[in-house]
Enzyme design. Structure first.
Site, PDB file in Angstrom:
ATOM      1  N   ARG A 150       0.920  -0.992   0.189  1.00  0.00           N
ATOM      2  CA  ARG A 150      -0.074  -0.133  -0.114  1.00  0.00           C
ATOM      3  C   ARG A 150       0.810   1.213   0.145  1.00  0.00           C
ATOM      4  O   ARG A 150       0.692   2.154   0.934  1.00  0.00           O
ATOM      5  CB  ARG A 150      -1.086  -0.021   1.150  1.00  0.00           C
ATOM      6  CG  ARG A 150      -2.234   0.928   0.876  1.00  0.00           C
ATOM      7  CD  ARG A 150      -3.210   0.236   1.719  1.00  0.00           C
ATOM      8  NE  ARG A 150      -4.289   1.194   1.390  1.00  0.00           N
ATOM      9  CZ  ARG A 150      -5.511   1.257   2.043  1.00  0.00           C
ATOM     10  NH1 ARG A 150      -5.626   0.779   3.215  1.00  0.00           N
ATOM     11  NH2 ARG A 150      -6.630   1.927   1.662  1.00  0.00           N
ATOM     12  N   GLU A 175      -3.187   5.142  -0.841  1.00  0.00           N
ATOM     13  CA  GLU A 175      -2.286   4.587  -0.028  1.00  0.00           C
ATOM     14  C   GLU A 175      -1.913   5.760   1.070  1.00  0.00           C
ATOM     15  O   GLU A 175      -0.957   5.502   1.952  1.00  0.00           O
ATOM     16  CB  GLU A 175      -0.939   4.223  -0.891  1.00  0.00           C
ATOM     17  CG  GLU A 175      -1.279   3.014  -1.577  1.00  0.00           C
ATOM     18  CD  GLU A 175      -0.273   2.860  -2.782  1.00  0.00           C
ATOM     19  OE1 GLU A 175      -0.147   1.991  -3.495  1.00  0.00           O
ATOM     20  OE2 GLU A 175       0.422   3.907  -3.036  1.00  0.00           O
TER      21      GLU A 175
END
Ligand code: CDP
Length: 781
Positions: free
Chosen positions: A365, A735
């Site tokens: 991420r 993210e």
């Protein structure tokens, strides 16, 4: 902006995909059952480092129900014992000479049922000659370290790469002239994306046609198809990768793993479909590790201003250098480490080392190592405030890149597109009630309670390309959108990216709604089937919105231009006499005289003007002119129990700026998930190893992930600074919170102890570490 009925940008349209997900009607690869399908299980190494002296498969092969036992030797006969990694190294598919990490794939059994296959694994007899294990990069580069990659020609030590960014001389000068130097040594530990669904595939090679249909958990199906063609020598038109619904990816599903390759080879050789389902331990010990960066940072300060940044980083690559990252950048985009600050000189040196651990280096991420960079600078800045005796918020404000400095070129070479860092910080502090909390912290301290306030003002870099700078395994980083509008005005949008739960079916339909006035429910978004979608690099590094989102807007505008010609034809006027408003062209000055986009679509097939090509469809491959740079400020308030070292976030305030928000509800969902993962990394998640290289963290009893019980509540806020180069002004957001928040949590715990001289606690900040720090600082009760 589109009208409420059209529900384009800025509308919290309910997620279209949830209708099937919440009813259990999703279609994951494990739901796929084909006639005659076989099952594959992998035998994994118990040792971290050992020479294989023999493998005897006879007993396993004799077990009723076993169809084949595959070894590295068999794979070698087909030139498939080794495969290339996304960072240009090689990785063993099935071990032939040595095993180089615990959990490495040694052999595979293909059987009529997964149970038989698992039983047969126990009948494979492997003789190992154990070798000393290398479990950290310092040891790997030290004198006398065992050579891990002895099969690689010219490899005489465990060093993988050296990479630099910035200006060494200018940085040395800044440090020579500084009136204060603040430093920090820290390790961003190895953790794992641990998606709900592990990896796996069903490989179905048709013996009659030679067509290989591979259903797999792939975040980048087109790239995977090309790599399969190049590595296995299969004709690319005969490979169809279908990435069905995916139960989370977070970077774990970007690389190609041995299980995919062995299952495909087995299907090719046996002429029957073969399914491989990775179990949880297999997932945690062999695929997709993240981070493992040992970092040393130094900040030069003069008159309260940051004048230089010097960073040395040593990464633990595991046994194979398999980071999924743009080719030119050996440490991903770690050189974004100057963060949100106007630092005139910076120099970043990075090295990697082989160890006896699983390969991976996936961007969990995160946009290729941005998380590690953001963590380092935000921890350093917080410590600089303590050393200078100033408030951490004030020091940040004083050193931020100012709004009028954009586009801003950083000392390591990025051109930041847009930002207003002071605005995000001000809003965050206001929502938190920062001033009052600082007063409360002082009062609490007098009463013997330990409160801490941690801040992090991150800047990310997401949306790779541009294609001239960024490529993965030689494939330039662009992305694509193909839009077809049917005669009745309903549309199909096909994309080169691939959602793993991010809501693309909703948000990309909203972009079409915004640009063409076709409501999102009339736009069917399709992804993940390489036979049926235009080529794209896939979804990771928050790149879908910056790339495929832009491609969608551009192709929608192209079709709108054609629709305008059709409208002029229908209304018998000149194109220039028309104006556009949310799905309708009308004659300027006569708003009642008009046609809808649906009328135009119908005419594209039934009544087009002389000389016009029929149909209303097109494809666009978008090469972004630059990355997008989302940012934000996060603030965390914690209290520490002086008796146990337990710490608890009392408040978490997150202000994010991802430019224009397509779907605010989905954006908030992304941020909430990211803040949870950030907390998990800061507080509990860890893949660790003992001195023999045994992996600790191989199951969910040891690898802790937070439940709703531990997860704090979040208070969210937003500022909007559009990206000037993105067609709809959007930046990626998937993210941001995983990147920005770990530093805020750790800074909060350190802040509670800073008055007693504590400057660092290593992640995961477990209660025992805090308890030791309390004792060291004389604060334990
Ligand atoms: O590449 P990935 O989908 O993981 O990340 P992203 O592009 O940041 O998008 C995550 C989700 O948030 C997608 O559904 C986006 O369309 C949505 N999003 C949004 O609604 N507005 C933005 N400015 C950015 C993303």
């Amino acid at each position: 902006m589109a009208t409420p009925t059209v529900r384009g940008l800025g509308h919290s349209v309910e997620r279209k995909e949830d209708a099937r997900f919440i009813r259990g009607k999703g279609n994951y690869f494990d739901d796929i059952v084909l006639p005659g399908m076989l099952h594959l299980e992998l035998l994994r190494s118990p040792y971290a480092h050992a020479r294989i002296t023999s493998i005897d498969t006879s007993k396993a092969a004799a077990l009723p129900g076993v169809v084949a036992v595959v070894t590295g030797e068999l794979m070698a006969q087909h030139n498939l014992a080794w495969m290339p990694t996304l960072s240009g190294d090689t990785q063993a598919v099935l071990a032939t000479d040595k095993v180089r990490f615990q959990g490495q794939e040694v052999a595979a059994v293909v059987a009529e049922s997964p149970y038989v296959a698992k039983d047969a694994l126990e009948l494979i007899e492997v003789e190992y000659e154990p070798l000393p294990a290398v479990t950290n990069p310092q040891q790997a580069l030290g004198e006398g370290a065992p050579l891990i990659r002895d099969e690689k020609e010219g490899q005489t030590d465990n060093h993988v790469y050296h990479w630099e960014a910035g200006d060494r001389e200018a940085t040395e000068k800044a440090f020579a002239e500084a009136d204060r130097i603040v430093s920090l040594d820290t390790h961003y530990p190895r953790c794992h994306p641990a998606p709900l669904e592990c990896c796996g595939c069903v490989a179905d090679v048709n013996p009659a046609t030679g067509k290989a249909t591979i259903y797999m958990t792939s975040q980048a199906p087109h790239v995977h198809r090309t790599l399969f063609a190049l590595v296995a020598g299969l004709p690319e038109q005969n490979i169809r990768i279908i990435s069905p619904d995916i139960g989370g990816g977070f970077g774990n599903k970007v690389p190609i793993y041995p299980g995919y390759v062995v299952a495909t080879a087995a299907s090719l050789l046996l002429g029957r479909p073969v399914k491989w389902v990775e179990d949880r331990t297999g997932n945690l010990i062999s695929t997709g590790f993240a981070r493992d960066y040992h970092m040393h940072g130094e900040l030069a300060v003069k008159d309260g201003r940051f004048t230089g940044l010097r960073v040395k980083m040593l990464s633990d690559q595991g046994a194979f250098y398999a980071d999924a990252q743009p080719t030119k950048f050996r440490a991903g985009l770690f050189h974004i480490v100057t963060g949100s600050y106007d630092i005139p000189a910076a120099f970043v040196e990075t090295d990697g080392a082989y160890t006896n651990k699983a390969p991976g280096g996936v961007a969990y991420r995160c946009s290729f190592r941005v998380t590690e960079a953001s963590y380092l600078i935000e921890r350093l800045v917080q410590n600089a405030a303590y050393e200078l005796g100033v408030d951490p918020a004030d020091l940040r404000m004083q050193n931020f890149i100012q709004p009028e400095q954009f586009p801003y070129v950083s000392a390591t070479g990025f051109e930041y597109d847009s930002g207003d860092y002071p605005a995000a910080m001000r809003l965050c502090l206001e929502k938190l009630g920062y001033e009052e909390l600082r007063a409360e912290q002082a009062r609490a301290r007098e009463e013997g309670r330990l409160l801490g306030i941690g801040l992090a003002s991150f800047t990310e870099v997401v949306g790779a390309g541009p294609a001239h700078t960024y490529d993965i395994a030689g494939l330039k980083m662009f992305d694509s959108a193909e839009l077809r509008i049917h005669p009745t005005g309903k549309a199909v949008l096909k994309l080169g990216v691939k959602s793993q739960g991010q809501g693309h079916e909703t948000t990309f339909a909203q972009i079409v709604a915004e640009e063409l006035g076709i409501p999102p429910e009339d736009v069917d978004v399709q992804e993940g089937d390489t036979d049926n979608t235009p080529y794209g690099l896939g979804t990771y590094a928050s790149r879908s919105t910056p790339t495929a989102g832009a491609a969608t807007a551009v192709i929608s505008r192209t079709l709108r231009a054609k629709a305008q010609k059709l409208a002029a034809h229908l209304l018998e006027c000149s194109e220039d006499d028309l104006e556009w408003n949310a799905g309708r062209f009308s004659v300027k000055g006569a708003p009642d005289k008009g046609v809808s986009i649906q009328d135009c679509a119908f005419a594209a097939y039934t009544n087009m003007p002389e000389g016009m090509e029929a149909g209303l469809e097109g494809v666009h491959y978008y090469n972004p002119p630059n990355m997008t740079f989302p940012f934000g400020t996060y603030a965390v308030l914690v209290e520490i129990d002086r008796g146990t070292g337990q710490w608890k976030p009392l408040r978490v305030v997150a202000v994010d700026d991802c430019g224009v928000r397509i779907n605010p509800m989905i954006v908030e969902g992304q941020i909430t998930g990211g803040l949870t993962e950030g907390y998990a990394i800061a507080a509990m998640e860890l893949i660790d190893f003992d001195d023999e290289g045994n992996c600790i963290g191989a199951n969910f009893m040891d690898y802790l992930i937070p439940t709703s019980w531990e997860t704090p509540s979040f208070e969210l806020g937003e500022t909007v600074t559009p990206s000037p180069h993105h067609p709809i002004g959007a930046k990626g957001v998937g993210e941001s919170a995983t990147v920005g928040s770990p530093a805020a949590y750790v800074n909060a715990v350190v802040d509670a102890l800073a008055h007693a001289g504590i400057r660092n606690l290593e992640m995961p900040v477990t209660p025992d570490k805090v308890w030791h720090a309390l004792n060291e600082a004389g604060l334990a009760t």
